[in-house]
Design an enzyme around this catalytic site. Structure first.
Site, PDB file in Angstrom:
ATOM      1  N   ARG A 109       0.825  -1.214   0.000  1.00  0.00           N
ATOM      2  CA  ARG A 109       0.000   0.000   0.000  1.00  0.00           C
ATOM      3  C   ARG A 109       0.857   1.262   0.000  1.00  0.00           C
ATOM      4  O   ARG A 109       0.561   2.234  -0.690  1.00  0.00           O
ATOM      5  CB  ARG A 109      -0.922   0.033   1.219  1.00  0.00           C
ATOM      6  CG  ARG A 109      -1.963  -1.058   1.256  1.00  0.00           C
ATOM      7  CD  ARG A 109      -2.887  -0.890   2.451  1.00  0.00           C
ATOM      8  NE  ARG A 109      -3.747   0.268   2.290  1.00  0.00           N
ATOM      9  CZ  ARG A 109      -4.956   0.230   1.738  1.00  0.00           C
ATOM     10  NH1 ARG A 109      -5.445  -0.917   1.291  1.00  0.00           N
ATOM     11  NH2 ARG A 109      -5.674   1.319   1.642  1.00  0.00           N
ATOM     12  N   TYR A 213       0.154 -13.226  -0.694  1.00  0.00           N
ATOM     13  CA  TYR A 213       0.620 -12.870  -2.038  1.00  0.00           C
ATOM     14  C   TYR A 213       1.879 -12.020  -1.928  1.00  0.00           C
ATOM     15  O   TYR A 213       2.145 -11.394  -0.894  1.00  0.00           O
ATOM     16  CB  TYR A 213      -0.469 -12.125  -2.827  1.00  0.00           C
ATOM     17  CG  TYR A 213      -1.068 -10.925  -2.132  1.00  0.00           C
ATOM     18  CD1 TYR A 213      -0.464  -9.679  -2.168  1.00  0.00           C
ATOM     19  CD2 TYR A 213      -2.274 -11.045  -1.445  1.00  0.00           C
ATOM     20  CE1 TYR A 213      -1.021  -8.579  -1.542  1.00  0.00           C
ATOM     21  CE2 TYR A 213      -2.845  -9.955  -0.807  1.00  0.00           C
ATOM     22  CZ  TYR A 213      -2.221  -8.728  -0.861  1.00  0.00           C
ATOM     23  OH  TYR A 213      -2.783  -7.647  -0.226  1.00  0.00           O
ATOM     24  N   ASP A 290     -13.784   5.372   0.901  1.00  0.00           N
ATOM     25  CA  ASP A 290     -14.395   4.803   2.094  1.00  0.00           C
ATOM     26  C   ASP A 290     -15.309   5.773   2.826  1.00  0.00           C
ATOM     27  O   ASP A 290     -16.141   5.333   3.623  1.00  0.00           O
ATOM     28  CB  ASP A 290     -13.312   4.311   3.056  1.00  0.00           C
ATOM     29  CG  ASP A 290     -12.716   2.970   2.638  1.00  0.00           C
ATOM     30  OD1 ASP A 290     -13.274   2.338   1.715  1.00  0.00           O
ATOM     31  OD2 ASP A 290     -11.709   2.555   3.229  1.00  0.00           O
TER      32      ASP A 290
END
Length: 389
Positions: A109, A213, A290
């Protein structure tokens, strides 16, 4: 103190806020961004980005800088967390990219935020201010004002709320509160073995899942362990601790237990969403990301939908400021709300303990072909009504 006049004000300097600023600036609009933290940064580790997000990053002009930092997994593999048995596989290779036009990416991120921040800092139309915590606001039909903790007031023609799940600006549209799912998440990265696959691997089981991942161009592996907390559902105030984590995963297969042993244990996150709103617009205020449509993580679309918001809003503001917010909402609301409302039952399907539901679910998974993308067109394709970038 006279208010600082800015034509477009974005509150929130995360992925959604910076992407919105960059989108608007790429259309020639000056933007001012306020971030309450002392510096621009991201909490969390891994990020999955479907081709809809890659498409948005391309529209923002940052995809070429993102690709060297990301990994293009060859497949997404779904396994049973108890037995380790493979349930289904989604091929993410050439056929997938050919259908949707862009790759599926996984990355850290903070790497994505750093790229967005670098591009914003290099753009003369974007002003970034950290350490600006908005404590009050007023929204009208022709302007909006926000006041920060130090008393500084900003006045703007268009106010964009990109301030996340616990958005303070959302109160202008609703007095709702975040809805806790009763699930806790432990996240972290670990060194990646030389022979490790580039696949996204998801193990699902009763009341739990683990996803794994590669990130940092494949140097590390990101792991997220999620479980249903019995203490939360018993009404206890303290829940989601390490003892619950270990108890939840005690009966899983060896690879899952080994991975859970490596996740960071100093902090956990309670998983929330909110009920969908009928509108994201009031006067000169618009919610994005969000703040508008927080969703559970089961579709991997939280950041992706924020990026789609950013591209759409920047273009709409440039096209027709008078009707831009309503046009943005018409284009984006159906898909984002569908993501919100689809994520909950999809999570329930992963976590079910009902033997009949498990048997039917696993049978359906086993019947699908690796390259069957028919259920993904609505999610990864270009949204009807959206701008063609």
């Amino acid at each position: 103190m006279s208010p600082v006049e800015v034509p477009l004000l974005v509150v929130g300097g995360g992925i959604g806020g910076l992407a919105t600023a960059l989108s608007a600036a790429r259309h020639g609009l000056p933007v001012h961004v306020l971030e309450r933290s002392p510096e621009f940064g991201e909490i969390g580790a891994g990020l999955q980005m479907g081709p809809n997000a890659s498409r948005a990053l391309d529209a923002l002009g940052v995809l070429d800088d993102v690709l060297p930092l990301a990994v293009r997994p060859g497949a997404a593999v779904l396994r049973d967390a108890l037995s380790g048995r493979r349930l289904t596989r989604l091929d993410l290779g050439p056929a997938f990219r050919g259908r949707f036009g862009y790759p599926y990416l996984v990355m850290h991120r903070s790497d994505l935020l750093d790229v967005l921040l670098k591009h914003c800092e290099a753009n003369d139309l974007i002003t970034l201010e950290a350490g600006r915590d908005v404590v009050s606001s007023e929204v009208g039909d022709d302007r909006a004002d926000v006041r920060c903790t130090d008393g500084t007031t900003y006045r703007t023609r268009t106010l964009v709320a990109a301030d996340g799940l616990r958005s303070g600006l959302r109160r202008h549209l609703s007095d709702d509160e975040p809805v806790c799912s009763g699930y806790a998440a432990y996240r972290g990265t670990a060194p990646r073995a030389d022979d490790a696959s580039d696949d996204v691997v998801l193990w699902i089981g009763p009341g739990l899942h683990l996803v794994r991942y590669p990130v940092r161009a494949g140097a590390l592996v990101n792991q997220v362990a999620v479980f249903r907390s019995p203490r939360f559902h018993a009404g206890e105030a303290e829940w989601g601790g390490v003892d619950e984590l270990d108890a939840a995963f005690a009966g899983t297969c060896g690879p899952v237990r080994d991975a859970v042993a490596l996740v960071g244990r100093d902090r956990h996150w309670a998983i929330h969403d909110r009920e969908p709103l009928d509108t994201w617009v009031r006067g000169r205020l618009v919610l994005v990301g969000d703040a508008a449509h927080p969703m559970l993580q089961y579709l991997g679309q939280g950041a992706c939908q924020a990026l789609e918001d950013a591209v759409e809003l920047g273009g709409r503001l440039a096209d027709d400021e008078a009707g831009a917010l309503e046009a943005f909402q018409r284009a984006r609301h159906p898909k984002a709300v569908r993501c919100q409302t689809s994520a909950r039952p999809w999570g329930d399907l992963w976590h079910t303990a009902d033997p009949l539901t498990v048997a039917v679910r696993d049978r359906m998974f086993a019947l699908r072909a690796d390259d069957d993308y028919s259920e993904l067109d609505w999610l990864y394709g270009v949204s009807p009504g959206g701008r063609r970038r």
